[in-house]
Design an enzyme around this catalytic site. Structure first.
Site, PDB file in Angstrom:
ATOM      1  N   GLU A 434       0.811  -1.220   0.000  1.00 32.74           N
ATOM      2  CA  GLU A 434       0.000   0.000   0.000  1.00 32.74           C
ATOM      3  C   GLU A 434       0.844   1.269   0.000  1.00 32.74           C
ATOM      4  O   GLU A 434       0.799   2.062   0.930  1.00 32.74           O
ATOM      5  CB  GLU A 434      -0.978  -0.020   1.177  1.00 32.74           C
ATOM      6  CG  GLU A 434      -1.907  -1.218   1.055  1.00 32.74           C
ATOM      7  CD  GLU A 434      -3.041  -1.230   2.070  1.00 32.74           C
ATOM      8  OE1 GLU A 434      -4.166  -1.539   1.678  1.00 32.74           O
ATOM      9  OE2 GLU A 434      -2.795  -0.938   3.239  1.00 32.74           O
ATOM     10  N   GLU A 505      -3.921 -10.666   0.449  1.00 31.77           N
ATOM     11  CA  GLU A 505      -4.716 -10.551   1.672  1.00 31.77           C
ATOM     12  C   GLU A 505      -6.134 -10.940   1.309  1.00 31.77           C
ATOM     13  O   GLU A 505      -6.652 -10.543   0.264  1.00 31.77           O
ATOM     14  CB  GLU A 505      -4.705  -9.112   2.217  1.00 31.77           C
ATOM     15  CG  GLU A 505      -3.338  -8.676   2.701  1.00 31.77           C
ATOM     16  CD  GLU A 505      -3.317  -7.230   3.224  1.00 31.77           C
ATOM     17  OE1 GLU A 505      -4.345  -6.731   3.705  1.00 31.77           O
ATOM     18  OE2 GLU A 505      -2.244  -6.613   3.120  1.00 31.77           O
TER      19      GLU A 505
END
Ligand code: GAL
Ligand code: MG
Length: 988
Positions: A434, A505
């Site tokens: 991210e 994820e």
């Protein structure tokens, strides 16, 4: 006069990342000779762990100019985080930066810990290196009050050559650690923000001519049989390389020429996570030996499929932080081995080191115990997305596109790769998490690929913007997070995608979760291009804050420290509790990724599908089976997994329900898991049939009723029930002069929201589901031949909103006190899915034992029931409570056909239904569970709460990511709940 830190101000300098550090290198401990290497005890390492002097300052501005030579005010252990010793405060934040977004500047209130200690040097014959394996976030270093250097990168080693700074005898060392630096903009990982020297500190004493770094590359030929081992060493002289077989016997020796040596192994033992065999390589120079474990294995992509040693592999992975409620970041090998043992016991085969390199020795343990690792660089800059104005994707990528951060990004990616490059367990490099997308990550990916094309390169955060389409050529996998199940299928089927697909994820494990892992697993199994996923995440993060009066541990999460900003309990999203007790979610995941699955054939034989890649089930597991009739064992046996289908001898089956339950048991000892361990189970339904209980249609016993103004009183020989005409339900029930219910029964559509209902609960509160009242329009009572029938029409509606449900309720009461219930419900239009529908009873506290036929022994829901099987179980209200640290709905049992809730003598209720229902008993009300923020604050109700439900909404994993899958949502418009409630007499 400014103090030296302000003077240097490296910590707010884009361009200065390290001062006077050595080039990053592979992680190893040198030994003096082969004898030391063979017992893993080195005289060349001098640990500086232990007690250090410590002085805490709230800001580098407040450091006195002579702080380097000052005596410390206090002491602190190393490694540790200072927040655990009363300094500064804990803070948990996810996306939001804990300081203004103003790179490279960090707040002036920048906590600063000055560490001091002495150490002895006996001789200056060797070069002396100081290693710090992890310091958050940056530090300045002095030895004997002379400035040595600076470094910033919390989760990688900083090494300094201090030979010129030390003398024989006692030396002193001062390290000033700052909480924030410009590097903190790249360390915005979703975690508690802790500070200090949190990993080992040691000196290495090395001969003057020593190996700087080395690399071991293994190759396999096309048959995947013969291996080549190539050693490249950066050393001034020649190096003797000795290779030992997996059993320790010497294979061969050779000297490097121009820094290179190679070995050829015929019929090599190949490394994989199921059988992690390792060769040992010794690199010997004069007076020094380095020991490196070597795994022969090959990672490649063919088409869209990831292959290891030529075979398709699937990741059954988790994301792992170095995190512990007692020591924070400062985890030890014991902590890590406990995690690894639990992972192995729960069939997990892969780990993503989220979102930074885990401890230095972590990947070496993965080599040894067998895990596939995605090794991630110490990078996240998620917080830039909060910037107001402009396109959010461009904001997200601001740091990725800002040239001034480019060196730091590359530095972090290189540190990650260079440290772990010799670890066979690492099969993918990850550039970070991210951090948006921009040229810096393109450069980083290109650097990784050219440096090491023996592994795959991973980066999830690919964003395009109006003016920029990222170049993903050097990325080997298409990685995403939290894509819903349908979306995953689409990706697998789409011809636009050319790379293997992974979920770095998924199935967010927060609280009572996950409820969709089986649905994902089906898609993972279905497509070769889908290499599996990594559950977010392995552990709950919390800080242990002592014990509450009731003896429970106080695990605190975001907001409990009065900090701003914080993200509450969003850090409590692991498969294990902070103390590593497995969540039911881990048990669920374990059975979903079990190594073997059974399929029932038409002739009632069973075929087994081996889900392992490199292991023959026959050698690895044995099976045990039972046959149950209505949950009661009637036959059992065991068998060997073979090539033929297994066919147990079946009994003659009457009209009951028959199941064949097969337990898969590990047959052999492995490094972390002993023989006898249960790997998983399958339950196969041989025949679906009826329960043994018959609903009475007539009884000898008399039953009668009296209608009063507010109530209908129904009386039988040994019972008296009061039906409240305004509530449309029983307000008193007495049997054998004993109270069955302590309070009126309630129609119940509410449950304590689970974490996955973070968003959904707002819709629920909006629809008033937490505050409904009952309105009865009409009650009629009739006497049939053997029963009294009370029919009523009623509704459930929240204050200021329309009806939620309109219900035609019918209660038929028989002479023995049995009540047949029929609730015919119509849900009003335009309303969200319901949390649940059923009746809630408040039973005497001692009526707290439940014996049930349904999915247990763990909590089970429509979409979270793979750790449970359908059988007969006994529990109690207390045992049935799953103690989530932030309390929430828990402990339901799905698919039940029968439950008896009684005191120890059998007094209480039995509920039965032909159509499976859910039930729950708990010492806590749903209101209490919804209100309290921590488990240790929960106060028991004076009653046992017994809920019998037509349905409960599914569990899903919506705390992060997808909405509940439609088929698991309780969205029925019209439904009929029929069941029988039979009071049971006391067994005297
Ligand atoms: C992801 C992120 C993780 C964690 C998770 C939510 O977006 O990569 O670090 O924050 O969400 O728990
Ligand atoms: Mg994040």
């Amino acid at each position: 006069m400014k103090n030296e830190i302000l003077e240097r101000s490296n910590h707010e300098n884009w361009e200065l990342l390290h001062e006077n550090t050595e080039a990053p290198r592979t992680y190893f401990m040198p030994f003096a000779d082969i004898a030391e290497a063979s017992i893993d005890t080195s005289s060349r390492v001098q640990y500086l762990n232990g007690e250090w002097g410590f002085t805490y300052y709230e800001s580098p501005d407040l450091l006195p100019s002579d702080f380097i030579s000052r005596k410390s005010e206090a002491a602190i252990p190393v490694p540790a985080v200072w927040q655990n010793y009363g300094y500064d405060h804990h803070q948990y934040t996810n996306v939001n930066y804990p300081f203004p977004y103003d790179p490279p500047y960090v707040p002036v209130e920048n906590p600063c810990g000055v560490y001091t200690r002495e150490f002895e040097i006996n001789s200056l014959q060797d070069s002396i290196y100081l290693n710090l394996e992890g310091v958050d976030s940056c530090f300045y270093l002095w030895i004997n009050e002379r400035y040595v250097g600076y470094s910033q990168i919390s989760h990688s080693t900083s090494e300094f050559d201090i030979t010129a700074y030390v003398g024989v005898g006692t030396n002193n060392i001062t390290i000033a650690v700052l909480k924030w630096c410009d590097g903190s903009y790249l360390e915005d990982q979703d975690k508690f923000r802790m500070s200090g020297i949190f990993r080992d500190v040691y000196l290495l004493k090395r001969p003057k001519n020593h190996i700087k770094d080395y690399r071991v590359l293994t190759t396999l030929d096309d048959s995947y049989k013969n291996a080549g081992i190539l050693v490249e060493v950066d050393c001034p002289g020649d190096v003797e390389c000795i290779l030992f077989d997996i059993d320790g016997s010497e294979i061969s020796k050779s000297y490097t020429k121009n820094g290179k040596a190679s070995f050829a192994i015929e019929n090599a033992h190949l490394w994989n996570a199921e059988n992690p065999v390792l060769y040992t390589l010794l690199l010997a120079t004069e007076n020094e030996v380095i020991k490196q474990r070597v795994g022969a294995r090959k990672v490649e992509v063919q088409g869209r499929v990831i292959l290891l040693n030529g075979k398709k592999i699937k990741f059954k992975g988790v994301n792992r932080h170095d995190s512990d409620p007692f020591v924070g970041y400062a985890v030890t090998k014991e902590h890590v081995l406990r995690d690894m043992r639990l992972m192995k016991e729960h069939n997990i085969n892969a780990i993503r080191t989220a979102h930074y390199p885990n401890a230095s020795w972590f990947p070496q343990l993965c080599d040894e115990y067998g895990f596939y690792v995605i090794a991630e660089a110490d990078i996240e800059s998620h917080g830039s997305v909060r910037k107001i104005g402009g396109d959010w994707k461009a904001n997200y990528s601001e740091i990725a596109r800002d040239e001034r951060f480019c060196d730091a990004i590359l530095d972090r990616v290189k540190h990650n790769v260079l440290r772990d490059k010799n670890c066979p367990s690492v099969i993918m490099w990850s550039l970070g998490n991210e951090a948006g997308m921009g040229p810096s990550y393109e450069k980083a990916a290109a650097w990784v690929k050219q440096y090491d094309d023996s592994r795959l390169v991973h980066y999830e955060n690919l964003y395009s913007y109006d003016d920029y389409t990222p170049d993903a050529t050097n990325l080997d996998v298409y990685s995403r997070m939290y894509v819903d199940v349908a979306g995953c299928k689409e990706i697998c089927e789409s011809s636009e995608h050319t790379k293997p697909f992974i979920l770095c994820e998924y199935t967010h494990a927060m609280g009572n979760s996950p409820g969709d892992a089986e649905d994902y697993q089906e898609v993972i199994e279905q497509y070769d291009c889908f290499a599996g996923g990594f559950v977010w995440e392995w552990c709950d993060h919390a800080v242990f804050c002592g014990y509450a009066e009731n003896g429970k541990a106080k695990f605190h999460y975001g907001g409990d420290f009065g900090e701003f900003p914080h993200d509450g309990n969003f850090c409590m999203d692991g498969l294990v509790y902070p103390d590593r007790t497995p969540h039911t979610g881990l048990l669920e995941f374990k059975n979903i990724i079990r190594p073997v699955r059974a399929v029932l054939n038409e002739d009632n034989s069973v075929t087994f599908v081996n889900k392992l890649t490199f292991t023959n089930l026959k050698d690895f597991a044995i099976g045990e089976y039972t046959i149950e009739r209505n949950g009661i064992k009637i036959a059992s046996g065991n068998f060997e997994f073979g090539s033929d289908a297994f066919k147990p001898e079946l009994p003659v089956m009457d009209e009951g329900t028959y199941t064949l339950n097969i337990t898969h048991i590990q047959k052999v000892d492995t490094a972390l898991v002993k023989a006898g361990h249960v790997l998983g189970f399958d339950q196969l339904i041989l025949r679906e049939g009826k329960s043994d209980f018959e609903v009475p249609t007539s009884t000898e016993a008399e039953v009668d009723f009296i209608v009063e103004d507010l109530d209908v009183i129904v009386v039988g020989q040994d019972f008296r029930y009061v039906f409240d005409k305004r509530k449309g339900i029983f307000s008193e029930m007495v049997k054998d002069n004993r109270v069955l219910i302590e309070k009126p029964i309630e129609y119940n559509i509410w449950r304590a929201p689970i974490d996955n209902e973070r968003n959904l609960k707002e819709e629920w509160y909006g629809a008033g589901y937490d505050r409904t009242v009952v309105r009865v329009y009409d009650v009629e009572v009739e006497k049939g031949e053997a029963q009294v029938v009370i029919s009523s029409e009623l509704s459930i509606a929240p204050i200021y909103l329309q009806r939620t449900l309109t219900i035609k309720a019918m209660y038929a009461i028989f002479g023995d006190g049995t009540v047949k219930v029929k609730l015919d419900c119509a849900k009003s239009e335009h309303l969200p899915m319901l949390p649940r529908f059923g009746l809630r009873m408040f039973l005497p506290k001692i009526v707290c034992k439940a014996e049930y036929l349904g999915y247990g022994p763990y909590e089970s829901y429509i979409d979270k029931r793979r750790s449970s099987s359908w059988s007969r179980f006994i529990t109690t209200a207390s045992d049935n409570h799953e103690d989530y640290i932030r309390p929430q709905e828990n402990g339901s049992h799905w698919g039940c056909s029968e439950v008896a809730v009684t005191n120890s003598k059998g007094f209480g209720f039995t509920a039965l239904s032909e159509k499976p229902f859910s039930f729950n008993i708990s010492p806590f009300t749903q209101e209490e569970l919804a209100e309290k923020k921590h488990n240790y604050e929960l106060e028991e109700s004076p009653y046992t709460i017994f809920c019998i439900d037509y349905a409960q909404n599914g569990i899903g994993s919506g705390s992060c990511g997808p909405r509940l899958i439609e088929k698991y949502a309780f969205n029925e418009e019209n439904f009929v709940f029929e069941f029988v409630l039979r009071p049971s007499a006391i067994a005297e």
